[in-house]
Design an enzyme around this catalytic site. Structure first.
Site, PDB file in Angstrom:
ATOM      1  N   ASN A 359       0.353  -1.436  -0.006  1.00  5.54           N
ATOM      2  CA  ASN A 359       0.010   0.095   0.163  1.00  5.54           C
ATOM      3  C   ASN A 359       0.904   0.838   0.109  1.00  5.54           C
ATOM      4  O   ASN A 359       1.896   1.155   1.175  1.00  5.54           O
ATOM      5  CB  ASN A 359      -0.644   0.088   1.426  1.00  5.54           C
ATOM      6  CG  ASN A 359      -1.482   1.560   1.711  1.00  5.54           C
ATOM      7  OD1 ASN A 359      -3.019   1.731   1.187  1.00  5.54           O
ATOM      8  ND2 ASN A 359      -1.291   2.534   2.204  1.00  5.54           N
ATOM      9  N   GLU A 360       1.016   2.314  -1.036  1.00  9.58           N
ATOM     10  CA  GLU A 360       1.494   3.439  -1.155  1.00  9.58           C
ATOM     11  C   GLU A 360       3.033   2.931  -0.515  1.00  9.58           C
ATOM     12  O   GLU A 360       2.997   4.265  -0.102  1.00  9.58           O
ATOM     13  CB  GLU A 360       0.847   4.654  -0.244  1.00  9.58           C
ATOM     14  CG  GLU A 360      -0.554   5.173  -0.704  1.00  9.58           C
ATOM     15  CD  GLU A 360      -1.560   6.387  -0.095  1.00  9.58           C
ATOM     16  OE1 GLU A 360      -0.565   6.780   0.804  1.00  9.58           O
ATOM     17  OE2 GLU A 360      -2.305   6.901  -0.059  1.00  9.58           O
ATOM     18  N   ASN A 414      -4.775   4.597  -4.424  1.00  6.75           N
ATOM     19  CA  ASN A 414      -5.771   5.430  -4.225  1.00  6.75           C
ATOM     20  C   ASN A 414      -5.881   6.906  -4.216  1.00  6.75           C
ATOM     21  O   ASN A 414      -4.994   7.601  -4.644  1.00  6.75           O
ATOM     22  CB  ASN A 414      -4.806   5.626  -2.689  1.00  6.75           C
ATOM     23  CG  ASN A 414      -4.602   4.431  -1.814  1.00  6.75           C
ATOM     24  OD1 ASN A 414      -4.962   3.272  -2.231  1.00  6.75           O
ATOM     25  ND2 ASN A 414      -3.709   4.508  -0.683  1.00  6.75           N
ATOM     26  N   TYR A 420      -7.227  15.930   0.016  1.00  4.91           N
ATOM     27  CA  TYR A 420      -5.927  17.094   0.009  1.00  4.91           C
ATOM     28  C   TYR A 420      -5.007  17.407  -0.487  1.00  4.91           C
ATOM     29  O   TYR A 420      -4.594  18.471  -0.750  1.00  4.91           O
ATOM     30  CB  TYR A 420      -4.539  15.724   0.543  1.00  4.91           C
ATOM     31  CG  TYR A 420      -4.616  14.008   1.411  1.00  4.91           C
ATOM     32  CD1 TYR A 420      -5.026  15.224   2.886  1.00  4.91           C
ATOM     33  CD2 TYR A 420      -4.855  13.142   1.558  1.00  4.91           C
ATOM     34  CE1 TYR A 420      -4.876  13.927   3.873  1.00  4.91           C
ATOM     35  CE2 TYR A 420      -5.095  12.650   2.180  1.00  4.91           C
ATOM     36  CZ  TYR A 420      -5.420  13.154   3.532  1.00  4.91           C
ATOM     37  OH  TYR A 420      -5.220  11.672   4.295  1.00  4.91           O
ATOM     38  N   TRP A 494     -12.461   4.926   2.201  1.00  2.00           N
ATOM     39  CA  TRP A 494     -11.312   5.102   3.409  1.00  2.00           C
ATOM     40  C   TRP A 494     -12.161   5.843   3.825  1.00  2.00           C
ATOM     41  O   TRP A 494     -11.931   7.051   3.848  1.00  2.00           O
ATOM     42  CB  TRP A 494      -9.935   5.682   2.608  1.00  2.00           C
ATOM     43  CG  TRP A 494      -9.126   5.046   3.808  1.00  2.00           C
ATOM     44  CD1 TRP A 494      -9.133   6.539   4.373  1.00  2.00           C
ATOM     45  CD2 TRP A 494      -9.030   4.144   4.115  1.00  2.00           C
ATOM     46  NE1 TRP A 494      -7.957   5.916   5.033  1.00  2.00           N
ATOM     47  CE2 TRP A 494      -7.919   4.066   5.353  1.00  2.00           C
ATOM     48  CE3 TRP A 494      -8.489   3.223   3.712  1.00  2.00           C
ATOM     49  CZ2 TRP A 494      -6.957   3.726   6.088  1.00  2.00           C
ATOM     50  CZ3 TRP A 494      -8.111   2.038   4.494  1.00  2.00           C
ATOM     51  CH2 TRP A 494      -7.283   2.390   5.608  1.00  2.00           C
ATOM     52  N   LYS A 515     -12.583  10.560   8.792  1.00  4.06           N
ATOM     53  CA  LYS A 515     -12.269   9.611   7.367  1.00  4.06           C
ATOM     54  C   LYS A 515     -13.987   8.354   6.669  1.00  4.06           C
ATOM     55  O   LYS A 515     -14.150   8.555   5.844  1.00  4.06           O
ATOM     56  CB  LYS A 515     -11.985   9.571   6.557  1.00  4.06           C
ATOM     57  CG  LYS A 515     -10.302  10.438   5.945  1.00  4.06           C
ATOM     58  CD  LYS A 515      -9.912  10.655   4.705  1.00  4.06           C
ATOM     59  CE  LYS A 515      -8.956  10.979   5.230  1.00  4.06           C
ATOM     60  NZ  LYS A 515      -7.662  11.663   6.009  1.00  4.06           N
TER      61      LYS A 515
HETATM   62  C1  ADA Z   1      -3.219   7.106   2.727  1.00  7.29           C
HETATM   63  C2  ADA Z   1      -2.811   5.250   3.221  1.00  7.29           C
HETATM   64  C3  ADA Z   1      -4.533   4.966   4.854  1.00  7.29           C
HETATM   65  C4  ADA Z   1      -5.077   6.458   5.283  1.00  7.29           C
HETATM   66  C5  ADA Z   1      -4.810   7.693   4.211  1.00  7.29           C
HETATM   67  C6  ADA Z   1      -5.332   8.940   4.907  1.00  7.29           C
HETATM   68  O1  ADA Z   1      -3.534   6.789   2.040  1.00  7.29           O
HETATM   69  O2  ADA Z   1      -3.099   4.104   2.562  1.00  7.29           O
HETATM   70  O3  ADA Z   1      -3.609   4.360   5.440  1.00  7.29           O
HETATM   71  O4  ADA Z   1      -5.148   6.844   6.539  1.00  7.29           O
HETATM   72  O5  ADA Z   1      -4.183   7.828   4.099  1.00  7.29           O
HETATM   73  O6  ADA Z   1      -6.553   8.859   5.289  1.00  7.29           O
HETATM   74  O7  ADA Z   1      -4.931   9.658   4.488  1.00  7.29           O
END
Ligand code: ADA
Length: 716
Positions: A359-360, A414, A420, A494, A515
């Site tokens: 992931n990322e 993602n 952001y 998310w 979130k």
């Molecule tokens: C990232 C990450 C997640 C999550 C998200 C966020 O993309 O993969 O774990 O927390 O950020 O809410 O910023």
């Protein structure tokens, strides 16, 4: 025959010299891991001790999850250490039980550890024995292995044509032991059996069809000595097939299905990750109520019973390992180990459709070692389970042409355009570019979301106000874009629930990522929950957006209703309006008077009534406190602007930027290539901002903003 003895009560827990008696599941970060402290949460070693009796014969100790490194000692002698906080593991303790009363000591350590994933992530690494601990006694000499990566020693895969393949790892096999495999249908009737042949066949099997019909069979594997049953393992599985197509999306058993998903972390307000079956079940009921059909179990292996429930309820699950945010060569061995545990412990689950390998992983850099490391993980997942696709969740800045996009069978990104990054439109622009550049890639959206903190409300929600209202607008945009692009095989909000992230202090809330579509305590469904229900569920309802805020400004107001009915009527005092739409119903120009107003929302025979009060101004508590106002920045970006002053920015010259290895690694895609090219020497005196303006770079403005954010994380 093996016996399982639960060891969940009466442990003496010791943290920094202070002892207390606890029952499992237990974490020591239930409060401080959720911002309920001054400063940071406790990350270190704690011990759990208790007495266990002597058992004759072979005895194992089984731990279903200890975060993140656990060392077991009995009567002062070390039994073993396990690294990785999310999987089941066992030790053979037979030779350690030397006296009638044996002193069992488990040291669990959640301090930073460069050799164990996760190292750096936006969630709390709750320490503790947060799942059950068992003793397995009366273990037979010849048995299905208890030593194969925490699995049950038996593996089963099935095809929709009725073929079943079994693989068993048997310890101390003796010739006089007979192996028998049987397949039982959901009523318990034997529908296929075979001696020790590892291939079985079920005629015309009932398929596992997700929520439509989550039909499960059971594989029963037994070992017999003469007429004596000496060992038995049962695993539930399903006959199903899943395929992905770059243009057409996802197909379950040949039928098109859009994966309508949410992500889930395993924690809850005040209790952290120490969850019981009741909490797991409640989470799934809420997800089902909203109409989702898929769950991404981010960012690590979750409880066995959770996968079991997903099998039963028909959810399609993306399961993954915590290889996240920052690639670590030192932790590669641990990553492979966690992957093997995840797959071997869970490959029978019909619900799991893909293994996620990272992931990322490019948020801090993208380099050769990282690419090789991810390739190795992918190849290993394919080796362990050739039947399932692999997947990954790419960071938004990962270039369209990144080699990482071509490692796993399917992939997803993602995206937080509109959170952001300022506007949601960036998403559509990105999707178009991505699909044009990679028409052959099977792409989904692995994360998208915006913060929604209860309590904030206004007539014109905007990015960065942390209100549920803006969160809902953001999701309105995303769900429409996702639905409009059939080639996107699925998506994951998310997150389904707010979750603990001790590093956060945002929107006036400490230690939490807000979130979620549902609050951390699972008590409140935010407006966005109803938005998804409107698009995904057939269970008819109406929901007035902002219904928990009892005040509205006097004068003409716009009301919004989420519903899965075709036609919705609103009546505000004596004036009524009807709107026909899909999901989102907007009613403009509804007059609010001072004092009490009665609002009725009707669709068919559904009727909801609300009383609100007309006011001149909204109270101060309806908006973000002044001290919480700041620009929204990604969680890993330095938020303290005084510190950011010592960091790089877009206004630094290429010459200065090129001196930093960190920067070269950090800026991926077209900009990264450009930075590394010999051409750069010619443009050393220019600033990066000037360079990114060149048409050849072709980055959308939001990406440019993000690059600026990242530069702001690197000290000069
Ligand atoms: C990232 C990450 C997640 C999550 C998200 C966020 O993309 O993969 O774990 O927390 O950020 O809410 O910023």
């Amino acid at each position: 025959m093996k016996k399982i003895i639960a060891l969940n009560n009466d442990w003496v827990f010791c943290k920094e010299g202070v002892k207390e008696t606890v029952n499992l599941p237990h974490t020591w970060n239930g409060l401080d891991g959720q911002g309920m402290n001054e400063g940071s949460y406790y990350r270190g070693a704690c011990t759990y001790t208790r007495i266990i009796p002597r058992y004759e014969g072979i005895t194992y100790l089984e731990l279903k999850g200890a975060n993140s490194v656990a060392t077991v000692k009995i009567n002062g002698r070390k039994v073993g250490t396990h690294e990785g906080g999310y999987s089941t593991f066992r030790f053979d303790i037979s030779s350690f039980l030397s006296s009638p009363k044996n002193f069992l000591e488990i040291t669990v350590d959640n301090s930073e550890n460069k050799k164990v994933y996760p190292g750096f992530a936006d969630f709390t690494f709750y320490g503790g024995l947060y799942r059950e601990v068992n003793l397995i006694t009366d273990v037979p000499e010849t048995r299905f292995s208890l030593d194969d990566y925490g699995s049950k020693g038996v593996y089963v895969t099935a095809k929709t044509n009725g073929d079943v393949k079994v693989k068993a790892v048997i310890s101390n096999y003796q010739k006089d032991v007979k192996v028998l495999y049987e397949v039982l249908d959901a009523e318990g009737k034997t529908v296929a059996s075979a001696g020790d042949r590892e291939k079985l066949h079920v005629d015309s099997p009932v398929l596992w069809e997700g929520m439509k019909n989550p039909y499960l069979y059971t594989l029963r594997a037994t070992l017999k000595k003469g007429e004596n049953l000496i060992d038995k393992v049962e695993l539930r599985f399903g006959f199903r097939d899943i395929k992905f197509d770059a243009k057409e999306g996802c197909f379950l058993n040949g039928e098109y299905i859009k994966l309508k998903g949410v992500s889930r972390h395993q924690d809850r307000e005040l209790i952290g990750n120490a969850l019981t079956l009741a909490e797991h079940k409640e989470d799934l009921d809420l997800i089902k109520e909203m109409g989702a059909n898929s769950i991404r179990l981010a960012h690590y292996q979750q409880a066995e019973e959770f996968y079991d429930l997903c099998d039963e309820m028909g959810f399609l699950v993306w399961a993954e390992i915590p290889v996240i945010s920052r690639f670590s060569k030192a932790a590669q061995e641990n990553a492979l180990n966690q992957l093997e545990e995840l797959i071997k412990q869970n490959m029978h689950h019909a619900s799991i459709y893909a293994w996620g390998v990272q992931n990322e992983i490019t948020i801090t850099s993208e380099n050769e070692a990282l690419i090789e490391g991810i390739k190795e993980l992918n190849a290993y997942a394919k080796l362990l389970d050739p039947a399932r696709p692999t997947t990954c969740a790419q960071f938004t800045m990962c270039g369209l042409d990144s080699e990482l996009n071509r490692i796993t069978d399917i992939l997803a990104y993602n995206h937080y355009f509109g959170w952001y990054m300022k506007t949601c439109d960036g998403l559509d622009e990105w999707l178009e570019k991505f699909h044009a550049a990679n028409p052959d890639l099977k792409m989904g959206i692995s994360e998208y979301g915006a913060e929604g903190v209860l309590g904030y409300f206004g007539d014109a929600p905007f990015q960065g106000d942390y209100s549920e209202g803006y969160q809902a607008l953001y999701h309105e945009h995303y769900i429409r874009s996702i639905n409009a692009n059939k080639w996107i095989w699925g998506s994951y909000v998310w997150n389904m629930f707010d979750f603990g992230s001790a590093i956060r202090n945002e929107g006036g809330v400490k230690g939490r990522n807000n979130k979620g579509l549902v609050t951390f305590d699972r008590k409140t469904k935010k407006d966005s929950f109803w938005l998804y229900k409107a698009f995904w569920s057939d269970d008819k309802f109406v929901h007035l957006v902002g219904d928990r805020y009892p005040l509205r400004k006097i004068g003409a107001q716009t009301f919004k209703v989420y519903s899965n009915c075709d036609k919705v009527q609103i009546k505000v005092n004596n004036k009524q309006k009807t709107v026909t739409a899909e999901g989102v119903f907007v009613f403009e120009g509804m007059e609010i008077k001072a004092g009490e107003n009665k609002i009725t929302v009707t669709a068919g025979d559904i009727k909801e009534t609300y009383i609100i009060t007309g006011v001149e101004e909204y109270p101060r508590e309806y908006s973000l406190p002044d001290d919480a106002k700041s620009m929204v920045r990604n969680w890993f970006v330095e938020k303290d602007s005084t510190k950011r002053d010592d960091c790089f920015s877009l206004d630094d010259t290429i010459g200065d930027l090129l001196k930093s290895e960190d920067i070269l690694g950090m800026v991926g895609g077209a900009a990264g290539k450009l930075l590394r090219s010999p051409l750069m020497f010619a443009v050393k005196p220019f600033t990066l901002r000037q360079l990114l303006d060149l048409p050849i770079v072709n980055l959308n403005p939001e990406m440019v903003d993000m690059i600026e954010d990242y530069l702001g994380t690197i000290s000069k």
